[in-house]
Design an enzyme around this catalytic site. Sequence first.
Site, PDB file in Angstrom:
ATOM      1  N   ASP A 147      42.498  40.077  27.294  1.00  0.00           N
ATOM      2  CA  ASP A 147      43.900  40.478  27.333  1.00  0.00           C
ATOM      3  C   ASP A 147      44.538  40.167  25.972  1.00  0.00           C
ATOM      4  OD1 ASP A 147      46.567  41.040  28.496  1.00  0.00           O
ATOM      5  OD2 ASP A 147      46.815  38.867  28.348  1.00  0.00           O
ATOM      6  N   LYS A 171      43.368  46.703  35.762  1.00  0.00           N
ATOM      7  CA  LYS A 171      42.402  46.286  34.741  1.00  0.00           C
ATOM      8  C   LYS A 171      41.002  46.106  35.330  1.00  0.00           C
ATOM      9  CE  LYS A 171      45.451  43.932  31.450  1.00  0.00           C
ATOM     10  NZ  LYS A 171      45.656  42.682  30.681  1.00  0.00           N
TER      11      LYS A 171
END
Length: 275
Positions: free
Chosen positions: A8, A199
């Site tokens: 991330d 994700k």
Amino acid sequence: MIKLIAIDMDGTLLNEKKHIDKAQKEAIHEAVEAGIKIVLCTGRPLYGILPFYEELGLSELDSEGYVILNNGCSIHKTKDWELIDQVNFTSDDIDYLHKFSEGYDINFTLVNDYYYFNIGRKPTDELITDAGFVFSDITNISLKEAKNGKHKIIKIMFLGNPNIMADFQKENENILKDKYSSVLSQPYVYEILPKGNNKGTGLKKLAKKLGIKQEEIMAIGDGNNDIEMFEYANYSVAMENGTELAKKAAKYQTDSNENDGVAKAIRKYALNNSN
């Protein structure tokens, strides 16, 4: 053996000043040199990651690199930034979701890999700040134009004061989650994604394409939008500065984004070096 690390960006790879510290770069380079594929997995659109990707020098290190963007809704090959997978909203979706912004002092925004659209209200301070974070101008657009099909919309966001967004989430989340995937990714941003996309699904699609097994994947993140990525990756590592929900979902925890947490996680879990 870890073969892929999904990282991330905001709150994880980036420090609070939105910079990448030297230690993170060095650890990422060590991982690539060890044969591990580094994949940025972020809520940011394409234009929001390009300067950072160049700064990391990943194009030179990995000629067959990939990024997962828009919270898993689009995947690009980094060699020529070819789009290899994407999901979109329909005109009906845009019309339906726009109605939820009425009655709140918030912005209704639409995102693709070229534009950051704002419909209706004057940009709030939160919208101006967020657009700056992803190196984008704000393009004002009418609802009619947004629905005409000219622009493929990947992600929809409601942005405003954190107190207002907390109320917005409380009052609307149960309804929205029936038809879409949604997450309060930042205190001032409530994101809407096409149903079943996140994700985790983006990471799963890419891993399948690359022939990498679930048990060979590591994920590092800090936010609620990283939870599905943590649930998919065998090695899930939450930042010390992460949300409580993110920490609960991860198997492991590393230091904060202000104290080289990404570098420490890579060396401890992927390179087997705890120093």
